[in-house]
Structure formats: structure tokens, C-alpha cells
Design a protein around this motif. Structure first.
Motif, short mmCIF file in Angstrom:
data_model
loop_
_atom_site.label_atom_id
_atom_site.label_comp_id
_atom_site.label_asym_id
_atom_site.label_seq_id
_atom_site.Cartn_x
_atom_site.Cartn_y
_atom_site.Cartn_z
N PRO A 60 0.79 -1.24 0.00
CA PRO A 60 0.00 0.00 0.00
C PRO A 60 0.82 1.29 0.00
O PRO A 60 0.24 2.37 -0.13
N SER A 61 2.12 1.19 0.10
CA SER A 61 2.96 2.39 0.12
C SER A 61 4.29 2.11 -0.58
O SER A 61 4.66 0.95 -0.80
N ALA A 62 5.00 3.18 -0.89
CA ALA A 62 6.33 3.03 -1.49
C ALA A 62 7.25 2.28 -0.54
O ALA A 62 8.06 1.45 -0.96
N ARG A 63 7.14 2.55 0.74
CA ARG A 63 7.97 1.87 1.74
C ARG A 63 7.70 0.37 1.72
O ARG A 63 8.63 -0.44 1.74
N ALA A 64 6.43 -0.01 1.69
CA ALA A 64 6.08 -1.43 1.66
C ALA A 64 6.60 -2.09 0.39
O ALA A 64 7.12 -3.21 0.42
N LEU A 65 6.49 -1.41 -0.73
CA LEU A 65 6.98 -1.96 -1.99
C LEU A 65 8.50 -2.09 -1.97
O LEU A 65 9.05 -3.09 -2.44
N ALA A 66 9.18 -1.12 -1.40
CA ALA A 66 10.65 -1.16 -1.31
C ALA A 66 11.11 -2.34 -0.46
O ALA A 66 12.20 -2.88 -0.69
N ARG A 67 10.33 -2.73 0.52
CA ARG A 67 10.69 -3.84 1.41
C ARG A 67 10.33 -5.21 0.84
O ARG A 67 10.65 -6.23 1.44
#
Length: 70
Positions: A60-67
Motif C-alpha cells: 500500500p505504500s512506497a515503503r512497503a513496496l521497497a521492502r
């Protein structure tokens, strides 16, 4: 780097030249629009609109996608 005034000038020119610019992509925020736009460069907007709801539910977020690991 452009100044804020230069950036605003460019955006104003684009708005004047393309007053009704829109997208067929479905998105809720800048993160979703960015990801959908990147995907649409490799596929069709229709296909992107099919797959992005599940993608954004999982990331749901760029941070989640980056992880993401998979």
C-alpha cells in the motif's frame, strides 16, 4: 535544479497546451499513479487497472513496496 517559479512556469505551459489532459489509469494518490504509469509503459492501461488493485492491497505504500522480497 529548477526554481519553484521555473517549475510553476513549465506546469502552467503544459496546462495551457493540454487543458483536458487525463489518464485512463485508476489511482488514489501519487504513489499509485507513479507505479501505474511505470507499469503502463510495459503493458496496456486496461491490464494495469486489472492488476494494480491486488498490488496496492499487498504493497500500500512506497515503503512497503521497497521492502518487498518477492
Amino acid at each position: 535544479m529548477k526554481t519553484a517559479a521555473e517549475t510553476r512556469h513549465v506546469l502552467d505551459l503544459l496546462e495551457t497546451q493540454h487543458p483536458d489532459a487525463d489518464t485512463e489509469l485508476h489511482y488514489k494518490d501519487a504513489y499509485q499513479l507513479l507505479v501505474a504509469t511505470m507499469l503502463s509503459a510495459q503493458s496496456t492501461d486496461a491490464r494495469v487497472n486489472i492488476v494494480t488493485p491486488a498490488l496496492f492491497a499487498r504493497y500500500p505504500s512506497a515503503r512497503a513496496l521497497a521492502r518487498a522480497t518477492t
